[in-house]
Design a protein around this motif. Structure first.
Motif, PDB file in Angstrom:
ATOM      1  N   ASN A   1       1.237   5.552   4.523  1.00  0.00           N
ATOM      2  CA  ASN A   1       0.909   6.166   3.235  1.00  0.00           C
ATOM      3  C   ASN A   1       1.495   7.557   3.078  1.00  0.00           C
ATOM      4  O   ASN A   1       1.596   8.064   1.957  1.00  0.00           O
ATOM      5  CB  ASN A   1      -0.609   6.233   3.059  1.00  0.00           C
ATOM      6  CG  ASN A   1      -1.217   4.894   2.702  1.00  0.00           C
ATOM      7  OD1 ASN A   1      -0.603   4.094   2.005  1.00  0.00           O
ATOM      8  ND2 ASN A   1      -2.419   4.634   3.192  1.00  0.00           N
TER       9      ASN A   1
ATOM     10  N   LYS B   1      -0.240   1.739  -2.058  1.00  0.00           N
ATOM     11  CA  LYS B   1      -1.552   2.102  -1.531  1.00  0.00           C
ATOM     12  C   LYS B   1      -2.604   1.050  -1.863  1.00  0.00           C
ATOM     13  O   LYS B   1      -3.433   0.690  -1.010  1.00  0.00           O
ATOM     14  CB  LYS B   1      -1.964   3.477  -2.062  1.00  0.00           C
ATOM     15  CG  LYS B   1      -1.100   4.607  -1.534  1.00  0.00           C
ATOM     16  CD  LYS B   1      -1.529   5.942  -2.097  1.00  0.00           C
ATOM     17  CE  LYS B   1      -0.614   7.059  -1.607  1.00  0.00           C
ATOM     18  NZ  LYS B   1      -0.801   7.370  -0.194  1.00  0.00           N
TER      19      LYS B   1
ATOM     20  N   TYR C   1      -6.231   7.311  -3.615  1.00  0.00           N
ATOM     21  CA  TYR C   1      -6.420   6.472  -2.424  1.00  0.00           C
ATOM     22  C   TYR C   1      -7.683   6.887  -1.660  1.00  0.00           C
ATOM     23  O   TYR C   1      -8.494   6.035  -1.256  1.00  0.00           O
ATOM     24  CB  TYR C   1      -5.179   6.591  -1.534  1.00  0.00           C
ATOM     25  CG  TYR C   1      -5.330   5.980  -0.157  1.00  0.00           C
ATOM     26  CD1 TYR C   1      -5.320   4.600   0.026  1.00  0.00           C
ATOM     27  CD2 TYR C   1      -5.480   6.793   0.966  1.00  0.00           C
ATOM     28  CE1 TYR C   1      -5.445   4.046   1.295  1.00  0.00           C
ATOM     29  CE2 TYR C   1      -5.606   6.251   2.235  1.00  0.00           C
ATOM     30  CZ  TYR C   1      -5.591   4.880   2.394  1.00  0.00           C
ATOM     31  OH  TYR C   1      -5.726   4.341   3.638  1.00  0.00           O
TER      32      TYR C   1
ATOM     33  N   ASN D   1       3.844   4.260  -5.818  1.00  0.00           N
ATOM     34  CA  ASN D   1       2.854   4.644  -4.822  1.00  0.00           C
ATOM     35  C   ASN D   1       1.541   3.877  -5.008  1.00  0.00           C
ATOM     36  O   ASN D   1       0.888   3.508  -4.032  1.00  0.00           O
ATOM     37  CB  ASN D   1       2.587   6.149  -4.893  1.00  0.00           C
ATOM     38  CG  ASN D   1       3.685   6.958  -4.250  1.00  0.00           C
ATOM     39  OD1 ASN D   1       4.279   6.530  -3.276  1.00  0.00           O
ATOM     40  ND2 ASN D   1       3.972   8.118  -4.791  1.00  0.00           N
TER      41      ASN D   1
END
Length: 608
Positions: free
Chosen positions: A334, A368, A448, A364
């Motif tokens: 990540n 994630k 996240y 992203n």
């Protein structure tokens, strides 16, 4: 004559103010369109008039009245002192002003979003601590495990027998007084979590609605440009630092407005367009392929992680370190892959910084959320069906380690991604220069982390408190790193809808995905037989069904049973409710379209 008339008017004003209460008199003087010196003179005359009237009356206040007046004055002073201290505790208020002045609204939107999440987690922690943790303290048994310090990193060992995890909570009805009021821990646990998610849904929904309504028609876009120069200055500002900060803020706002006005529309030839499309396609294939490879690696690593758990928790250093393999690998993926996505975005050469940020955020979020989805599948389909004595605690420990390691990597990202990058750009490779603050990557780190917190609330009720501390530290670390290591964006641009996009991403797919995970856990997953408040039940929701069966035998509770059978568990009711919501949404959408059309016509008339 005019002088006498003005004198009489002032006497009438003083007399009317003297007859008011203290609070009303202060408000009336504050609202007068007079200078501060004139207001002070009027106040002194009013006080003299009040003292004169009291002497004429010859009535001395009683001892009780004097005590009450003294207490009221002391209480007012205490309130003013307390409000000053609270204003000082709002440490981010001045920080946000400085960031907005130095780096513009695009970078400021990240810190506003971080502050919003910080307040959100404080609220979450207070709810869980009040209704779940405090009652458990009354029925808690002593912890016989020893604390070594490694538990802070692994979440195992001593913490297993604490209120941090689901497995420690009792399934009994707590009652400290014989024949007195009791507290059903099963109902308290499931209702607190359920009502909390309902409140979260409403907060996110109304926050999105508020930001949508603010940005639907942005008045700054249609305001006269001269008003920014002629009508914006606040003449109440006298402090030199505040004046300089306001000047920087206005300077940045004017640059953003000029960027919007002078926006260039680039024209490309057919060959250049085909080349750009090919670059975009290659970048998307590379990013999606990277996400698939990362998810595959996480899945097989998680299987090995379960085998480690099945061997039992060892207290030696090797066993403790092995527990951190999965969260470290996930955090590495990540952290490193978003840098690759940012590099792809620079290769694509978007026309505006906004396009670059939104595309990077989309890539992203795919990465994630895919990794979180793989982990949820592993927890609910593999860990939940394993031979573990308390699989909910294992899941809680996994999420605790993920949150902790992600926080550590977030701090390391500021050091390696910004501090070392500044050192290299200013000493080794001068052409690189200072780095810019990566808004897309940092925002997705927050989303996240919040997603993990929401999933972990069911398995670790105190996780929002841990995340609150982490976000608080991240706020000031990012602020210091931004001020010392980063430069303002080279392309200044106004982000009127950035906060709306952040809340939207937090709502979908993050929050809606968490609701699906919690729903499967509550309705379908079988709780552990030997731990937790739902031990021995077929599902967590069975506690509510059992409670309703008990209420059916009480006449006074028939209305609760009726609501449960005819509203909560009725498919027809939710179908009618959904249809009504869709109809109302469509009507409001049509009203909004009509108002937008009317606004365009009015702007055309103003232009003409």
């Amino acid at each position: 004559f005019c002088f006498l008339h003005g004198f009489d008017a002032e006497e009438d004003l003083v007399g009317s103010l003297a007859c008011m209460s203290t609070k009303e008199r202060i408000k009336a003087i504050q609202k007068m369109p007079e200078t501060m010196r004139k207001k002070g003179e009027i106040r002194n005359k009013v006080l003299k008039e009040i003292s004169k009237k009291s002497r004429h009356r010859g009535a001395q206040p009683s001892c009780c009245t004097q005590c009450l007046q003294g207490a009221a004055v002391s209480f007012r002073r205490f309130g003013n002192t307390l409000s000053e201290y609270f204003n000082q505790l709002r440490v981010w208020h001045k920080t946000l002003k400085i960031i907005g002045a130095e780096f513009g609204t695009s970078v400021l939107s990240y810190f506003v979003f971080l502050k919003w999440l910080l307040n959100f987690n404080i609220f979450s922690f207070l709810i869980n601590f009040s209704f779940i943790t405090i009652p458990q303290f009354l029925a808690a048994e002593p912890n016989n495990l020893s604390f070594t310090g490694l538990e802070l990193f692994t979440g195992a060992g001593y913490f297993q027998q604490t209120v941090l995890y689901y497995g420690f909570y009792t399934n009994a009805t707590i009652s400290k007084i014989e024949n007195g009021p009791s507290y059903n821990m099963q109902l308290a646990y499931i209702f607190t979590v359920g009502i909390y998610f309902v409140i979260c849904f409403l907060i996110l929904f109304f926050s999105m609605a508020k930001f949508f309504s603010r940005n639907l028609i942005n008045p700054q876009t249609f305001s006269v440009n001269a008003s920014k120069l002629l009508c914006t200055w606040d003449f109440n500002i006298t402090n030199e630092k505040a004046v300089k900060l306001k000047q920087k803020n206005l300077h940045t706002q004017i640059k953003e407005d000029l960027t919007d006005v002078n926006k260039e529309v680039l024209s490309f030839s057919v060959t250049e367009r085909l080349l750009r499309i090919a670059i975009h396609l290659i970048a998307w294939v590379a990013s999606l392929g990277t996400a698939v490879a990362a998810c595959t690696g996480v899945y097989f690593l998680s299987i090995n992680n379960l085998e480690l758990f099945m061997k039992g928790h060892r207290n030696d250093l090797e066993g403790q370190a092995a527990m951190l393999v999965l969260p470290v690998v996930v955090s590495l993926l990540n952290t490193l892959i978003p840098f690759f996505f940012s590099w792809l975005g620079h290769l694509e050469k978007f026309q505006t910084p906004g396009q670059h940020i939104y595309v990077t955020i989309t890539r992203n979020i795919i990465l994630k959320m895919s990794i979180v989805g793989i982990l949820c599948y592993y927890w609910l389909n593999i860990v939940a069906t394993s031979e573990s004595q308390c699989w909910e605690t294992l899941v809680g420990q996994d999420i605790y380690r993920l949150v902790l390691v992600d926080f550590i990597f977030c701090l390391l990202g500021s050091f390696f991604g910004e501090f070392l990058r500044r050192i290299i750009g200013t000493t080794v490779c001068m052409s690189l220069g200072l780095p810019e603050f990566d808004i897309g990557r940092n925002v997705l780190d927050l989303i996240y982390a919040q997603t993990l917190t929401w999933i972990g609330i069911l398995f670790s009720p105190l996780l929002p408190g841990i995340q609150t501390i982490a976000f608080f530290i991240v706020f000031f670390v990012k602020k210091v790193s931004l001020m010392r290591n980063c430069q303002p964006p080279r392309k200044v641009w106004r982000t009127a809808q950035m906060m709306k996009s952040f809340i939207l991403l937090l709502f979908c797919p993050s929050f809606l995905g968490v609701l699906c995970v919690i729903g499967v856990t509550v309705w379908r997953s079988k709780p552990s037989e030997e731990c937790g408040p739902f031990r021995g039940l077929s599902s967590m929701y069975a506690a509510v069904a059992g409670w309703i069966q008990i209420l059916e035998s009480y006449t006074a509770s028939k209305w609760v049973v009726w609501i449960y059978h005819n509203l909560i568990t009725s498919v027809l009711f939710f179908f009618i409710l959904s249809s009504f919501v869709l109809i109302v949404t469509y009507l409001y959408w049509q009203i909004i379209q009509g108002r937008k059309t009317m606004s365009k016509l009015l702007r055309q008339q103003i232009t003409n």
